[in-house]
Scaffold this motif. Structure first.
Motif, short mmCIF file in Angstrom:
data_model
loop_
_atom_site.label_atom_id
_atom_site.label_comp_id
_atom_site.label_asym_id
_atom_site.label_seq_id
_atom_site.Cartn_x
_atom_site.Cartn_y
_atom_site.Cartn_z
N ARG A 1 39.07 34.08 43.72
CA ARG A 1 39.52 34.04 45.10
C ARG A 1 41.03 33.80 45.19
O ARG A 1 41.72 34.38 46.05
CB ARG A 1 38.77 32.95 45.87
N HIS A 2 41.56 32.96 44.31
CA HIS A 2 42.98 32.60 44.36
C HIS A 2 43.90 33.79 44.04
O HIS A 2 45.10 33.73 44.27
CB HIS A 2 43.27 31.47 43.37
N ASN A 3 43.32 34.88 43.51
CA ASN A 3 44.12 36.06 43.15
C ASN A 3 43.58 37.32 43.83
O ASN A 3 43.50 38.38 43.23
CB ASN A 3 44.13 36.24 41.63
N ASN A 4 43.19 37.16 45.11
CA ASN A 4 42.68 38.29 45.89
C ASN A 4 41.48 38.96 45.24
O ASN A 4 41.32 40.18 45.27
CB ASN A 4 43.79 39.31 46.14
N TYR A 5 40.63 38.14 44.63
CA TYR A 5 39.37 38.58 44.02
C TYR A 5 39.55 39.50 42.81
O TYR A 5 38.65 40.27 42.47
CB TYR A 5 38.48 39.26 45.07
N VAL A 6 40.69 39.40 42.15
CA VAL A 6 40.93 40.14 40.91
C VAL A 6 41.20 39.11 39.81
O VAL A 6 42.02 38.20 40.02
CB VAL A 6 42.13 41.10 41.05
N PRO A 7 40.56 39.21 38.64
CA PRO A 7 40.77 38.20 37.60
C PRO A 7 42.19 38.23 37.04
O PRO A 7 42.78 39.30 36.88
CB PRO A 7 39.75 38.60 36.53
N PRO B 1 30.62 41.96 45.30
CA PRO B 1 30.60 42.11 46.75
C PRO B 1 31.96 42.19 47.45
O PRO B 1 32.01 42.45 48.64
CB PRO B 1 29.94 40.80 47.19
N THR B 2 33.07 41.94 46.74
CA THR B 2 34.33 41.64 47.45
C THR B 2 35.07 42.86 47.99
O THR B 2 35.91 42.72 48.88
CB THR B 2 35.30 40.88 46.52
N GLY B 3 34.81 44.04 47.44
CA GLY B 3 35.55 45.24 47.86
C GLY B 3 36.91 45.37 47.21
O GLY B 3 37.67 46.28 47.53
N ALA B 4 37.24 44.48 46.26
CA ALA B 4 38.53 44.54 45.58
C ALA B 4 38.56 45.71 44.59
O ALA B 4 37.55 46.02 43.94
CB ALA B 4 38.80 43.24 44.84
N VAL B 5 39.73 46.35 44.48
CA VAL B 5 39.94 47.43 43.53
C VAL B 5 40.99 46.98 42.52
O VAL B 5 42.09 46.57 42.90
CB VAL B 5 40.40 48.72 44.24
N TYR B 6 40.66 47.04 41.24
CA TYR B 6 41.59 46.60 40.20
C TYR B 6 42.68 47.65 40.02
O TYR B 6 42.39 48.84 39.91
CB TYR B 6 40.86 46.42 38.87
N ASP B 7 43.93 47.20 39.94
CA ASP B 7 45.02 48.15 39.75
C ASP B 7 45.20 48.49 38.27
O ASP B 7 44.56 47.91 37.39
CB ASP B 7 46.32 47.62 40.37
N ARG B 8 46.08 49.44 38.03
CA ARG B 8 46.27 49.97 36.68
C ARG B 8 46.74 48.89 35.69
O ARG B 8 46.26 48.81 34.56
CB ARG B 8 47.28 51.12 36.74
N PRO C 1 39.21 42.20 52.19
CA PRO C 1 39.93 43.19 51.39
C PRO C 1 39.51 44.63 51.70
O PRO C 1 40.34 45.46 52.08
CB PRO C 1 39.59 42.79 49.95
N ALA C 2 38.20 44.91 51.56
CA ALA C 2 37.66 46.25 51.85
C ALA C 2 38.53 47.36 51.26
O ALA C 2 38.77 48.37 51.89
CB ALA C 2 37.50 46.44 53.36
#
Length: 395
Positions: free
Chosen positions: A142-148, A172-179, A315-316
């Motif tokens: 959560r502290h990193n916009n749902y990205v590890p 469930p979060t809808g987060a997309v991991y960047d490159r 996020p969606a």
């Protein structure tokens, strides 16, 4: 042992979802925002493929891990999407992504092996690891916009760590991991000799400026340790057909073949041939129509949810879900002497607004609520308006 397994399975059922079923049984009309599928008609091409298979009297067993021509077509698909060559011997056709993931857990894990799972997580990730005798290690995001964060992953690795789960777009979060995130995870997996379980089941739905990146495209050197999981439940709205696939090294696919032969054998032959028919012909109009439907629902939902007072914009970035962060709502309630968690919120929404939402507790998060926007637009609009009114009353 039976009691332990029953407890493990029952932990997947959110209390509010169970109560929603009870209310429906009494005739109550419930707006269901907890669903994990898209409300859509069937692709005409898929339908024609199924009918053609029936007309050809296809009713026998196929190869355990799928019709060879279908596996070849899926290998071409994965090759085009990843810019890496794949062969049919590196593909297993499964009963959806859930089955593919269980095959992975049972094939690569030994008792005591640890698997790193970013949380909030899809419900079955830790359960399947535990069923295989492994130990799920959950990492808060959560502290990193749902990205590890790489530092969190690296710190969690021990001598027993066997794999990292990468689920993007995330359920469930809808987060997309960047490159960059994917490149860092791949490099970490290489350095620490870990498997990457790459679940991209919602890749068909991402929204600008975000874009889905296959991890083996970002880091080709990680290809031989990556297990790609996908299904057609969302991308073709075929949730009830139960068809997906696993792409990975031949050694793992061979193990999956042996495992599947004693568990389920082949996926339904009509579904396989319908999918093959689709892959050979395509249905661009249907795909565009489905993507437009989901994008329209997302825009509508975000517009309504922007009226929430104490809950930030979800996020969606991809997938079909809004994930609401209830941290501030809980803080306000706690300041007034009332301790609440996601189960309490979901239950209130159900009882007062007749809206069923998925509590974050089943995703390893007591401060989140997941809402699906794959449902009918009118139902979505009404459900979110009711939800917004209730949550704002709490504020």
């Amino acid at each position: 042992m039976l009691a332990q397994r029953t407890t493990l399975f029952n932990s997947l059922d959110a209390p509010a979802v169970s109560k929603a079923d009870q209310l429906r049984a009494t005739g109550e009309e419930i707006i269901d925002l907890s669903v994990e599928e898209i409300c859509s008609d069937l692709s005409p091409v898929v339908r024609d493929g199924a009918i053609a298979a029936i007309d050809h009297n296809l009713n026998r067993y196929t190869g355990t891990i799928g019709v060879r021509k279908l596996r070849h077509a899926l290998a071409r698909k994965v090759s085009a999407e990843t810019a890496q060559p794949w062969s049919e011997d590196e593909i297993a056709v499964t009963n959806g992504a859930r089955h593919a993931l269980l095959n992975v857990a049972m094939s690569i894990l030994n008792p005591g092996d640890e698997v790193l799972i970013p949380a909030p997580h899809w419900t079955t990730f830790p359960t399947q690891v535990a069923l295989a005798g492994g130990r799920p290690i959950l990492l808060e995001t959560r502290h990193n916009n749902y990205v590890p964060q790489l530092t969190d992953l690296a710190t969690a690795i021990t001598s027993k760590t066997k794999a990292i789960v990468v689920n993007t777009p995330n359920n469930p979060t809808g987060a997309v991991y960047d490159r960059d995130t994917l490149a860092d995870i791949a490099q970490l997996a290489i350095e620490r000799d870990l498997w990457i379980i790459f679940d991209e089941s919602y890749k068909a739905f991402t929204y600008a400026p975000h874009a889905h990146q296959p991890i083996v495209s970002v880091a080709p050197q990680a290809r031989d340790r990556t297990l790609i999981v996908n299904s057609f439940s969302s991308s073709l709205a075929l949730s009830g057909w139960r068809i997906g696939y696993l792409a990975g090294p031949k050694t793992v696919i061979s193990a999956v073949k042996a495992l599947q032969s004693i568990m389920t054998t082949n996926v339904n032959i009509i579904a396989q041939h319908a999918l093959l028919y689709y892959l050979e012909r395509g249905d661009l109009y249907f795909q565009m129509q489905l993507e437009r439907q989901v994008a329209t629902a997302r825009a509508l939902g975000l517009s309504i949810l922007s009226n929430l007072a104490l809950v930030p914009r979800p996020p969606a970035e991809g997938g079909i879900y809004f994930y609401l962060d209830l941290t501030e709502l809980r803080r306000k309630a706690n300041a007034k002497g009332r301790e609440i968690d996601a189960d309490d919120v979901a239950n209130t929404l159900l009882m007062k607004a007749r809206v069923s939402a998925a509590s974050g507790t089943v995703f390893g998060d007591p401060a989140g609520i997941r809402l699906s926007y794959g449902i009918d637009l009118a139902q979505l609009s009404e459900g979110l308006r009711r939800l917004t009114e209730i949550l704002n009353t709490w504020s």
